[in-house]
Each structure stands twice: as structure tokens, then as C-alpha cells.
Design an enzyme around this catalytic site. Structure first.
Site, short mmCIF file in Angstrom:
data_model
loop_
_atom_site.label_atom_id
_atom_site.label_comp_id
_atom_site.label_asym_id
_atom_site.label_seq_id
_atom_site.Cartn_x
_atom_site.Cartn_y
_atom_site.Cartn_z
N ILE A 25 7.09 7.14 17.13
CA ILE A 25 6.82 7.81 15.85
C ILE A 25 5.55 8.66 15.89
O ILE A 25 5.56 9.82 15.50
CB ILE A 25 6.70 6.78 14.68
CG1 ILE A 25 7.93 5.87 14.64
CG2 ILE A 25 6.43 7.48 13.36
CD1 ILE A 25 9.21 6.56 14.23
N ARG A 58 -5.34 11.36 4.04
CA ARG A 58 -4.29 12.36 4.19
C ARG A 58 -3.13 12.12 3.24
O ARG A 58 -2.35 13.01 2.95
CB ARG A 58 -3.82 12.43 5.62
CG ARG A 58 -3.17 11.17 6.15
CD ARG A 58 -2.57 11.43 7.47
NE ARG A 58 -1.77 12.63 7.45
CZ ARG A 58 -0.56 12.71 6.90
NH1 ARG A 58 -0.05 11.67 6.30
NH2 ARG A 58 0.11 13.85 6.93
N CYS A 99 -5.57 12.25 11.90
CA CYS A 99 -6.35 11.00 11.93
C CYS A 99 -6.24 10.44 13.35
O CYS A 99 -5.69 11.06 14.25
CB CYS A 99 -5.81 10.02 10.89
SG CYS A 99 -4.18 9.44 11.31
N LYS A 143 0.85 -1.21 0.00
CA LYS A 143 0.00 0.00 0.00
C LYS A 143 0.88 1.25 0.00
O LYS A 143 0.66 2.18 -0.78
CB LYS A 143 -0.88 0.02 1.23
CG LYS A 143 -1.50 1.38 1.57
CD LYS A 143 -2.44 1.36 2.74
CE LYS A 143 -1.80 1.67 4.04
NZ LYS A 143 -1.57 3.09 4.34
N ASN A 144 1.90 1.26 0.87
CA ASN A 144 2.67 2.49 1.06
C ASN A 144 3.73 2.70 0.00
O ASN A 144 4.46 3.68 0.03
CB ASN A 144 3.27 2.52 2.48
CG ASN A 144 2.18 2.67 3.52
OD1 ASN A 144 1.03 2.97 3.18
ND2 ASN A 144 2.51 2.41 4.77
N ARG A 194 -0.62 14.56 12.48
CA ARG A 194 -0.05 14.35 11.14
C ARG A 194 0.34 15.69 10.47
O ARG A 194 -0.21 16.08 9.45
CB ARG A 194 -1.01 13.58 10.24
CG ARG A 194 -1.60 12.33 10.83
CD ARG A 194 -0.61 11.22 11.16
NE ARG A 194 0.04 10.63 10.02
CZ ARG A 194 -0.46 9.59 9.33
NH1 ARG A 194 -1.61 9.08 9.67
NH2 ARG A 194 0.21 9.09 8.31
N ARG A 199 -8.76 -0.27 4.35
CA ARG A 199 -7.86 0.77 3.84
C ARG A 199 -6.50 0.18 3.50
O ARG A 199 -5.82 0.64 2.59
CB ARG A 199 -7.65 1.87 4.89
CG ARG A 199 -8.88 2.68 5.18
CD ARG A 199 -8.53 3.90 5.98
NE ARG A 199 -7.51 4.70 5.30
CZ ARG A 199 -7.00 5.81 5.81
NH1 ARG A 199 -7.38 6.23 6.99
NH2 ARG A 199 -6.09 6.50 5.14
N ASP A 233 3.97 0.77 12.19
CA ASP A 233 2.75 0.15 11.63
C ASP A 233 2.55 -1.28 12.10
O ASP A 233 1.54 -1.90 11.80
CB ASP A 233 2.81 0.15 10.09
CG ASP A 233 2.74 1.55 9.54
OD1 ASP A 233 3.01 1.74 8.35
OD2 ASP A 233 2.45 2.48 10.32
C1 EPZ Z 1 3.94 6.94 6.22
O1 EPZ Z 1 3.15 7.99 6.76
C2 EPZ Z 1 3.00 5.75 6.10
N1 EPZ Z 1 1.91 6.08 5.18
C3 EPZ Z 1 2.45 5.39 7.48
O2 EPZ Z 1 1.65 4.23 7.33
C4 EPZ Z 1 3.62 5.06 8.40
O3 EPZ Z 1 3.14 4.82 9.70
C5 EPZ Z 1 4.60 6.25 8.43
O4 EPZ Z 1 5.02 6.58 7.10
C6 EPZ Z 1 5.84 5.95 9.26
O5 EPZ Z 1 6.50 4.84 8.75
C7 EPZ Z 1 2.13 6.03 3.85
O6 EPZ Z 1 3.23 5.77 3.39
C8 EPZ Z 1 0.95 6.30 2.98
P1 EPZ Z 1 5.99 10.25 8.41
P2 EPZ Z 1 3.76 9.49 6.82
O7 EPZ Z 1 5.95 11.50 7.62
O8 EPZ Z 1 4.54 9.76 5.59
C9 EPZ Z 1 5.96 13.52 11.82
C10 EPZ Z 1 -0.18 2.82 7.68
O9 EPZ Z 1 -0.68 2.32 8.69
N2 EPZ Z 1 5.95 14.50 10.71
O10 EPZ Z 1 7.20 9.37 8.33
O11 EPZ Z 1 2.65 10.41 7.17
C11 EPZ Z 1 4.61 12.82 11.95
O12 EPZ Z 1 3.73 13.59 12.73
C12 EPZ Z 1 0.26 4.28 7.68
O13 EPZ Z 1 0.03 2.21 6.60
C13 EPZ Z 1 6.14 15.85 11.00
O14 EPZ Z 1 6.30 16.23 12.15
O15 EPZ Z 1 4.73 9.35 8.08
C14 EPZ Z 1 4.97 11.53 12.63
O16 EPZ Z 1 5.05 11.76 14.02
C15 EPZ Z 1 -0.01 4.95 9.01
N3 EPZ Z 1 6.12 16.75 9.98
C16 EPZ Z 1 6.36 11.23 12.08
O17 EPZ Z 1 6.87 12.45 11.52
C17 EPZ Z 1 5.92 16.37 8.67
O18 EPZ Z 1 5.94 17.23 7.77
C18 EPZ Z 1 6.38 10.15 11.00
O19 EPZ Z 1 5.64 10.64 9.94
C19 EPZ Z 1 5.73 14.99 8.40
C20 EPZ Z 1 5.75 14.07 9.43
#
Ligand code: EPZ
Length: 424
Positions: free
Chosen positions: A331, A97, A121, A22-23, A126, A401, A309
Site C-alpha cells: 500500500i 494530511r 509523511c 480514529k480513521n 501521499r 496521534r 496499518d
Molecule cells: C487512510 O489513509 C488511513 N488514514 C491510513 O491510516 C491508512 O493507512 C490508509 O487509509 C490505507 O488503509 C485515515 O483514514 C485518516 P489511501 P489514506 O488513500 O486515505 C495512494 C494510520 O496509521 N493514493 O487509501 O491517505 C497512496 O499513496 C493511517 O492510521 C494515490 O496514489 O490512504 C497510498 O499508496 C496511515 N492517490 C495508497 O493509495 C490518491 O489520490 C493508499 O492510500 C490517494 C491515495
């Protein structure tokens, strides 16, 4: 609404094939906006999030068609050549998102993009500050209005970008904006997840010039245009880990096919500590669960650490472990929503901020519980497989999802699980 009804305490056994990641598919779908020709994404899972991203692309003027390849693989044909729109529809933005992934490619293609703030969410607010800072560094002028964002960039210029945190989404968004920029870009402290490497390979297949994915520094040399590509997506490592824990929780013996053992090394290491026997082959993993799991501690970290995850699924496993486990979620801000529901099944869980202390019990008991998010729903499903009696899980749309036929695949391994429609 639909729900799962599970009769627990069945040992899982047999062979199951994983679906595409998915990701990996979601950012790839977004990056087809950059292609001047049709793209084919093969092994694309049938998921709600993939459907939403496809609907957004269609509403922006693309043609997206689901089909099956001659050898029976699920695939998507995406043709964005007739795309003319750069405004992402609000309702669809709210629904998922990950639509934020469209910002980089729409900027790269049209030099303009308008989208609403992606909703937070169940697992946290996020934020997207790292995305915006990276795009601004490439020359985008971004105005954050009330409720929506307007970004413009006459021409994007390569830049040196250092991420405060190795954000997966920010890394991918910047990659997509940089591929058609003038000059070279370096992304430092980049996310190293396997999906980032898959993204590099997908974009390079379109004619981009990217190297370093999977390491801390990703370098991108801008090119003039990108062609179409036919691409096989990597298997879903989180679905793989979920089925590994399903085998461990039920004391079963499961062969997981179409997976990449290297991508789930941290899960394998933990499950061996727990007492599972795991045999890794080229694209298969065999898991034999212990009679009762031992309690071990978990701490989620960016890849290659233990994946966030997989944290809710690990919590379910520790609920039936022998001993006390400390689970630290580094995270996301609030990714313990499943704890309250697991308690209704008899679990002993104490939450203190980002730490959960789980005192394992001999037996969980079936109950009616509710899924609040994707992986929390997977956690409750696993608990239902191990519990005594019948567990009813409401909110199955969350599992849809991120899992392509979770109930169907579990039933194929001998689980007594039914998906029923509840007319309320
Ligand atoms: C991706 O989300 C995945 N989603 C998530 O999977 C996964 O949990 C996450 O990476 C971490 O591995 C997809 O790829 C579609 P991040 P993403 O940006 O990109 C903070 C699932 O269950 N952050 O690495 O949103 C954020 O708040 C989903 O399949 C900022 O502060 O994750 C979080 O605490 C859930 N500012 C941390 O970084 C930003 O601009 C990790 O977020 C962006 C993120």
C-alpha cells in the site's frame, strides 16, 4: 519531548476496552461541515489528530466541544452552523494530511475551498490525484497553484467515478462532495474499509442517501440539505489488532472489549497461524499468546486483506518468531521505518524495496530507539514489551496521534511502561 521507558518480558494479562476509531472520526468531523445543525460524535477518542481536525473546524468558525456522556463515553459536540471560512489554515494543513478530507465538504457547503497541499509523511509521498480527479468529475474547477489548491464549484453534479485504486480518503472525500450534489453519483472500485461503512451510516443519519458502502460500488443520490446527527463511532480495529499482537508477543492472556471481531478477521487468522489461541465473542476477543510465535508471511492489501496499518506491529512480532518471515507492503511506498530501530534491539531484518525478510531471534534486547511515525512507534512499543531489559522510545507524540492512552492501557494489563517528559 516525551518518551516511553519500558521494562520488557512481562506477560500481559487482564481486560482492556478499545476506543473509537480514529480513521472513522476524522472524516466524520470533516463531514459536519455539511450539517445545518449540531452533530454529536460519541466514543470519539482523545487523539492528537482529532484535536488538530477540531482546531481546524474551530478556526473556520465552528464550535467544537469535548464532553462526556452520562454513561461516561468521550464525545464531541460540533456546531458548524456559524462557519463562514473556506480557507484551511496552512500550519494545521501541514500538521495533518487528513485535512484533505475537508475539500469535499467545503466544496459541498461553500462551493469553494482553498488549502495547501497536504504534506507527505514518513510513510510515503501521499498523493491526492484520485481525490482531485473525483472532485473534478463532480464538476469542481480545481487550480493547482504553487503550494496550494483552489477549487470552485457553482453546483456539483452527480457523476460516474472509477477509482484507479480503492483509496480510503478519496472514497470518503467524493462521498462527502456528492451528498449535496444534484443527481446521482456512483463510486466504482471504492474502498471497502469498515470506516467507509461507518461514514455512510453517519451521513445517512444526517439525511443523506448513500448505499453500497463496504462493496466495490457506492451509490449516492444528492439531497437538498443535511441535518445534525448523534452518532456512536465504531471501535478502532487497528488499536484492537495492536493489543492482539501485544498479547501474542508477551505470551500473555488478554480480553479485548468494545471491539468488532469481524473487522480484525485478517489479523485473527494470521495470529492463529502464528500459534495464538483466539476466541471471538460478540464485542470481545480473547487472545492467549504462544510461548514462542511461529514465523508466517504477511502481505498488506486493501480491506479485507491484512491492513497496512498493522504491518509495523506484525514486523515486531516476527522479530521474535521461530523462523523466517517475508513481509510485503503493497500500500505505501516506505513503511519500513521501524526496521532500523528494531535492528538496534537485535532484530534480523533485511529490506528489499517493498519486501522485508525477518529472521526471528529468541530474544530482543532493550535499547534507546526513536519512533518516526504512528504505527512504527507502536511497533517499537510492542518490541519493548517483549525485549530483555529496558527500552526507551523517543517520539511518543507519534503514538499520541492514533492511540488514546497506549501506555496507560498497556500498564493496566501489567506492562512495566512509563511515560516521562524529557527536557532537552
Ligand atoms: C487512510 O489513509 C488511513 N488514514 C491510513 O491510516 C491508512 O493507512 C490508509 O487509509 C490505507 O488503509 C485515515 O483514514 C485518516 P489511501 P489514506 O488513500 O486515505 C495512494 C494510520 O496509521 N493514493 O487509501 O491517505 C497512496 O499513496 C493511517 O492510521 C494515490 O496514489 O490512504 C497510498 O499508496 C496511515 N492517490 C495508497 O493509495 C490518491 O489520490 C493508499 O492510500 C490517494 C491515495
Amino acid at each position: 519531548m516525551e518518551k516511553y521507558v519500558i521494562t520488557g518480558r512481562r506477560k500481559l494479562s487482564g481486560t482492556i476496552r478499545m476506543s473509537g476509531a480514529k480513521n472513522a472520526v476524522l472524516p466524520m468531523l470533516a463531514s459536519t461541515v455539511l450539517a445545518g445543525e449540531p452533530c454529536r460524535i460519541i466514543d470519539s477518542p482523545r487523539l492528537r489528530d482529532v484535536q488538530v481536525m477540531s482546531d481546524i473546524l474551530s478556526q473556520l468558525g465552528s464550535v467544537v466541544r469535548r464532553y462526556e456522556t452520562d454513561d461516561g463515553r468521550k464525545a464531541l459536540l460540533v456546531d458548524t452552523t456559524s462557519m463562514a471560512e473556506y480557507e484551511v489554515p496552512e500550519p494545521l494543513m501541514r500538521e495533518m494530511r487528513s485535512s484533505i478530507f475537508l475539500m469535499g465538504p467545503l466544496l459541498g457547503r461553500f462551493g469553494k475551498v482553498r488549502l495547501s497541499y497536504p504534506g507527505g509523511c514518513a510513510i510515503g509521498p501521499r498523493p491526492i490525484d484520485l481525490h482531485l480527479r473525483g472532485l473534478r468529475s463532480l464538476g469542481a474547477v480545481i487550480r493547482e497553484m504553487h503550494g496550494y489548491i483552489l477549487a470552485e464549484a457553482r453546483d456539483l453534479k452527480g457523476s460516474e467515478i472509477h477509482l484507479d485504486f480503492p483509496s480510503v480518503g478519496a472514497t470518503e472525500n467524493i462521498m462527502m462532495a456528492a451528498v449535496l450534489a444534484t443527481g446521482s453519483t456512483a463510486i466504482r472500485n471504492a474502498a471497502k474499509e469498515p470506516e467507509i461503512i461507518d461514514m455512510q451510516n453517519f451521513l445517512n443519519g444526517m439525511g443523506a442517501r448513500i448505499r453500497g458502502a463496504g462493496t466495490d460500488v457506492i451509490r449516492i443520490d444528492g439531497v437538498k440539505r443535511l441535518s445534525g446527527v448523534d452518532y456512536h463511532v465504531i471501535p478502532d480495529r487497528i488499536e484492537t489488532g495492536t493489543f492482539m499482537i501485544a498479547a501474542a508477543m508477551t505470551g500473555g492472556e488478554v480480553c479485548i472489549e468494545n471491539c468488532i471481531p469481524e473487522h480484525v478477521e485478517s489479523v485473527t487468522a494470521k495470529l492463529r497461524e502464528v500459534g495464538a489461541e483466539i476466541k471471538e465473542e460478540k464485542d470481545r476477543i480473547l487472545v492467549r499468546g504462544p510461548s514462542r510465535p511461529r514465523a508466517v508471511d504477511f502481505k498488506t492489501l486493501p480491506y479485507p486483506g491484512f491492513p497496512t496499518d498493522m504491518q509495523p506491529q506484525a514486523m515486531a512480532l516476527m522479530c521474535v518468531a521461530d523462523g523466517i518471515s517475508v513481509i510485503t507492503e503493497t500500500i505505501f511506498e516506505s513503511r519500513f521505518n521501524q526496521a532500523e530501530e528494531l535492528r538496534r534491539m537485535g532484530a534480523g531484518i533485511k529490506i528489499e524495496g517493498r519486501t522485508a525478510v525477518v529472521r526471528g531471534v529468541e530474544t530482543l534486547f532493550g535499547a534507546t530507539v526513536e519512533a518516526y511515525d504512528l504505527r512504527g512507534g507502536a511497533s517499537l512499543t510492542l518490541a519493548g514489551l517483549a525485549a530483555e531489559g529496558i527500552t526507551t522510545i523517543e517520539g511518543v507524540q507519534h503514538m499520541d496521534r492514533g492511540y488514546d492512552g497506549l501506555d496507560r492501557k498497556l500498564a493496566a494489563l501489567g506492562a512495566c511502561i512509563e511515560r516521562i517528559r524529557e527536557d532537552r
